[in-house]
Design a protein around this motif. Structure first.
Motif, PDB file in Angstrom:
ATOM      1  N   TYR A  79     -41.195  13.003  16.407  1.00  0.00           N
ATOM      2  CA  TYR A  79     -41.328  12.389  15.081  1.00  0.00           C
ATOM      3  C   TYR A  79     -40.782  10.969  15.045  1.00  0.00           C
ATOM      4  O   TYR A  79     -41.229  10.151  14.234  1.00  0.00           O
ATOM      5  N   SER A 115     -35.804  14.547   9.029  1.00  0.00           N
ATOM      6  CA  SER A 115     -35.053  14.253  10.246  1.00  0.00           C
ATOM      7  C   SER A 115     -33.553  14.359  10.005  1.00  0.00           C
ATOM      8  O   SER A 115     -32.807  14.833  10.872  1.00  0.00           O
ATOM      9  N   LEU A 125     -40.195  11.775   5.862  1.00  0.00           N
ATOM     10  CA  LEU A 125     -40.069  12.038   7.301  1.00  0.00           C
ATOM     11  C   LEU A 125     -38.619  11.842   7.737  1.00  0.00           C
ATOM     12  O   LEU A 125     -38.042  12.685   8.447  1.00  0.00           O
ATOM     13  N   CYS A 136     -42.446  16.028  11.863  1.00  0.00           N
ATOM     14  CA  CYS A 136     -43.626  15.740  12.686  1.00  0.00           C
ATOM     15  C   CYS A 136     -44.914  15.752  11.875  1.00  0.00           C
ATOM     16  O   CYS A 136     -45.908  15.132  12.260  1.00  0.00           O
TER      17      CYS A 136
END
Length: 636
Positions: free
Chosen positions: A421, A308, A304, A296
Motif C-alpha cells: 500500500y 495504515s 489509505l 491496499c
C-alpha cells in the motif's frame, strides 16, 4: 516544575486564538504578516515545550498537587514518557507551520484568501498540552483528566470545518467510539483504588486477584479503542473529516498514540496476568492484517493512510504482547515522522487537484520536490532498508519470532502489505502518469513553500532516524532508554526483505490492473475498503439499539406515563370528593365523637355522688366479681 511542560501550551492556546483573530483579520499584505505572526507564536510554543521537556529529563523533574486527602495528582518522567514528551512537540512544530498556511478559519474560503486559522492553531497547541499531561501522568486521576482533554480537543479539531456537511456527525461518531473505550479506563481506576486505596501507578504492584484482571481488562479496552484496533478501527475514517494537519497530528503522535503509550507505560503491571500477552498479540496481528488489506484497496488518500495507521499500531501492539514494549516505543517514533509527512503530502496533493481521490492525482511531474520528499516517507513505510521504520519494523518481526516462528511469518506478511500500500500511495499520488496535476491552479508560492518546508522537515527527520541501521546506534539507544531488544535471526530478516520486495512488485502490478477494472470490481473493492462493511454493520447495530430505545420510549409514554396520569386523576378525584363531601363527613364525625365523649363523661360523673355507702357498695360488688372469676377459674 514539571507541571510547566503541559501547562505552557494549554495556557498559551487562548492567547494564540486571540492573537490570530486580531492579528490576521486585515486584508492584503497585513494578512500575510498576521499568518506569519501566528505561525511564529505557534512554532515557538512547540519549541519551548520541547526544550522545557528536555530540561525536565536532564533535571529529573517531578510534580505533586494535593487535590484532597485521598486524591493526589502526580507527574513524573520515565524513559517512556520522556520519549513521548519530546516527540509530541517536535512533530507538532512543522504541522502547526503547515496548518497556518494550508488552512483557514471555517467559512473563510481557500487559505490564500481566508482568515488565518487561529482557532485551529490554538486547538493544536492545546492538544499538545493535553498529550504532554497524559504522558507525564503518574496516577490514574491525572491520566483521566488528560485523557478527557485529548478526547475533547480531538472532537473540536475533527469538527473544525463545522459548516461542511457531515463533519459534525463524523466528529461525534469518532468521539462516541473512543468514549465507549474510555469507560474501561474509569473501570480500571475504580479497580485500582478498590484494591490499593490509591490511584498512583507506583501502588499498582499491590493489586492482585480479580481486581488486577478487571484493571487490565479496562485499560486494554481504553487503549485498543484509542489506538484504533479492531473492532474500533473505523473511527479513524470518520476522523478524516478533520483538516489535513489534524489528521497528521492525530494519527502520528497524539490521539492514536495515547493507546499504545498506555500499554507500553503499564506493561510491567499488565504482563502480570497470563492472558494479556495473547490478547495484545491477537489484537495487533488482526489489525495489522485487516488494516493492511483495507489500505491496499482504498482510493481515498487520507483513508489509505488512516488504515495504515491502524495497521502500524497493530504491529506495536504485537511487540508489546510479545514482551518487548521498547521495540514498540521505537516504532512509535519512526512512524510518527513518516506518517505525519505522508499526511501533509496528501494535503498538498488535494490542494492541487481539489480532491483526496488517488485516481485524480499523479502529481510527480508537477511537484517533483514534494514527490521526492514523499517517496522518502513512503519507502520508510514500505520497510525498505536502510530507512528508519524498516529498522523498527524488523525489530517487531524479531520480537514476534521470539514468541513463535509462525508469529514472525504473519508479521512478515503484514510488513509485505505495508510495502504494497505504500507503493500504491506513492505511485497514485506522486507518480509520473498523465492524470491529475492540471485541474486547478497551484497554491500561491509562499504558501506552497511553507507547506513544502514542513514536509521536508519531517522527511529529514525520517532520514536522520535511519542512523538506527548504523552499527551500534540501535543498541546504544536501547541502553539509553533502558529497553530490551530481541536477538536478531538472519532468516527472519531475509524473508522480511523478500516480502517487502514482493509487496512493491505487487503494488506496481495492482496499480496497472486497477486501470482496467470494471465498475463492478471497483464497487466491490470500495465496499471492502470500508473496513469490510464493519461501519455499516455498526450502523445497523446502532439502528437496532435506536429501535429498541424508541420501543422503550413508547412503552414509557403508553404505560408508565399512563399510570402516572391515572394516579394524578385519582388524586384530583379524591381532592374534589374531599372538597364537596369530605368536609361534611369529617365535621359530622367530629361532632358525633364529641357527643359520645360528653355522654360518657356524664355517665361516669353519675358514679361520683359523694355518699360513702355508695362507694362501699361499689367496692363490695367489685370484690364479689373478683371472687366469682377466681372461683370459676378454679372449677375449670
Amino acid at each position: 516544575m514539571l507541571w510547566s511542560v503541559p501547562l505552557l501550551p494549554l495556557l498559551v492556546a487562548p492567547g494564540i486564538y486571540w492573537l490570530g483573530r486580531h492579528g490576521s483579520n486585515n486584508q492584503g499584505s497585513d494578512k500575510n504578516s498576521g499568518r506569519a505572526l501566528l505561525g511564529l507564536v505557534g512554532a515557538a510554543t512547540a519549541i519551548v515545550t520541547s526544550l522545557i521537556a528536555g530540561l525536565a529529563i536532564l533535571g529529573d523533574w517531578s510534580g505533586v498537587y494535593r487535590w484532597s486527602s485521598q486524591i493526589v495528582l502526580l507527574v513524573g518522567m520515565t524513559p517512556v514518557s520522556a520519549v513521548f514528551a519530546i516527540v509530541v512537540p517536535l512533530i507538532a512544530l512543522p504541522i502547526i507551520l503547515y496548518s497556518v498556511y494550508h488552512e483557514s478559519e471555517p467559512g473563510g474560503g481557500a487559505a490564500s484568501t481566508g482568515q488565518a486559522p487561529a482557532r485551529l492553531v490554538a486547538l493544536l497547541a492545546a492538544f499538545v498540552g493535553a498529550m504532554e499531561l497524559l504522558v507525564l501522568a503518574e496516577d490514574l486521576v491525572t491520566l483521566l483528566i488528560a485523557w478527557e482533554l485529548v478526547g475533547a480537543c480531538s472532537w473540536a479539531l475533527i469538527a473544525h470545518e463545522w459548516r461542511e456537511t457531515g463533519n459534525l456527525r463524523d466528529a461525534a461518531r469518532a468521539f462516541l467510539v473512543t468514549r465507549f473505550g474510555d469507560l474501561g479506563l474509569y473501570i480500571a481506576a475504580a479497580a485500582a483504588y478498590a484494591g490499593t486505596g490509591s490511584f498512583a501507578f507506583a501502588d499498582l504492584t499491590q493489586l492482585d486477584g480479580w481486581l488486577l484482571n478487571v484493571f487490565i481488562a479496562g485499560a486494554v479496552l481504553a487503549a485498543a479503542a484509542k489506538s484504533a484496533q479492531v473492532p474500533f478501527s473505523p473511527w479513524l475514517f470518520a476522523a478524516m473529516s478533520g483538516p489535513t494537519p489534524v489528521s497528521a497530528l492525530l494519527h502520528a503522535a497524539t490521539m492514536v498514540a495515547a493507546g499504545i503509550y498506555l500499554v507500553i507505560r503499564l506493561h510491567a503491571e499488565m504482563s502480570a496476568v497470563a492472558w494479556f500477552g495473547p490478547v495484545a498479540i491477537a489484537l495487533g496481528l488482526t489489525t495489522a492484517l485487516a488494516g493492511g488489506v483495507v489500505a491496499c484497496l482504498q482510493g481515498h488518500a487520507k483513508k489509505l493512510l488512516a488504515a495504515s495507521t491502524s495497521a502500524q499500531y497493530g504491529l506495536m501492539w504485537l511487540a508489546v504482547g510479545a514482551g518487548f514494549p521498547g521495540v514498540a516505543l521505537v516504532h512509535f517514533v519512526t512512524h510518527a515522522f513518516m506518517k505525519s509527512a505522508l499526511f501533509l503530502a496528501a494535503g498538498i496533493a488535494e490542494r492541487h487537484v481539489g480532491s483526496y481521490s488517488l485516481d485524480a492525482m499523479r502529481l510527480g511531474r508537477l511537484l517533483p520536490g514534494i514527490a521526492a520528499a514523499t517517496m522518502v516517507a513512503s519507502l520508510a513505510l514500505a520497510g525498505v532498508v536502510p530507512l528508519s521504520a524498516a529498522w523498527s519494523k524488523e525489530e517487531i518481526i524479531t520480537a514476534a519470532g521470539h514468541q513463535a516462528s509462525w508469529l514472525a511469518v504473519i508479521a512478515v506478511i503484514a510488513g509485505g502489505l505495508s510495502a504494497l500500500y505504500a507503493t500504491r500511495f506513492q505511485l497514485l499520488a506522486f507518480g509520473r502518469g498523465s492524470r491529475g496535476g492540471t485541474r486547478t491552479a497551484p497554491s500561491p508560492p509562499g504558501h506552497t513553500r511553507m507547506e513544502a518546508a514542513a514536509l521536508y522537515l519531517l522527511s529529514a527527520g525520517t532520514l536522520v532516524l535511519s542512523l538506527l541501521w548504523w552499527p551500534g546506534v540501535g543498541n546504544s539507544l536501547a541502553d539509553l532508554l533502558s529497553i530490551r531488544l530481541p536477538p536478531t535471526r538472519p532468516w527472519e530478516l531475509i524473508v522480511s526483505l523478500l516480502l517487502v520486495a514482493l509487496g512493491i512488485v505487487l503494488g506496481v502490478w495492482a496499480l496497472r490492473r486497477e486501470v482496467s477494472d470494471s465498475s463492478r470490481q471497483r464497487a466491490r473493492r470500495a465496499e471492502l475498503a470500508e473496513w469490510f462493511g464493519l461501519p455499516a454493520l455498526a450502523q445497523q447495530g446502532v439502528g437496532t439499539v435506536m429501535a429498541f430505545s424508541h420501543g422503550l420510549a413508547r412503552f414509557d409514554d403508553r404505560v408508565v406515563d399512563a399510570g402516572i396520569h391515572a394516579s394524578a386523576r385519582f388524586g384530583a378525584w379524591l381532592a374534589t370528593l374531599g372538597d364537596r363531601r369530605g368536609e361534611g363527613w369529617f365535621d359530622g364525625a367530629t361532632s358525633q365523637l364529641a357527643k359520645g365523649v360528653d355522654w360518657m363523661g356524664q355517665w361516669a360523673r353519675q358514679a361520683h355522688t359523694g355518699q360513702t355507702h355508695h362507694y362501699y357498695t361499689g367496692i363490695a360488688a367489685g370484690l364479689a366479681a373478683i371472687l366469682i372469676i377466681l372461683g370459676t377459674g378454679a372449677l375449670l
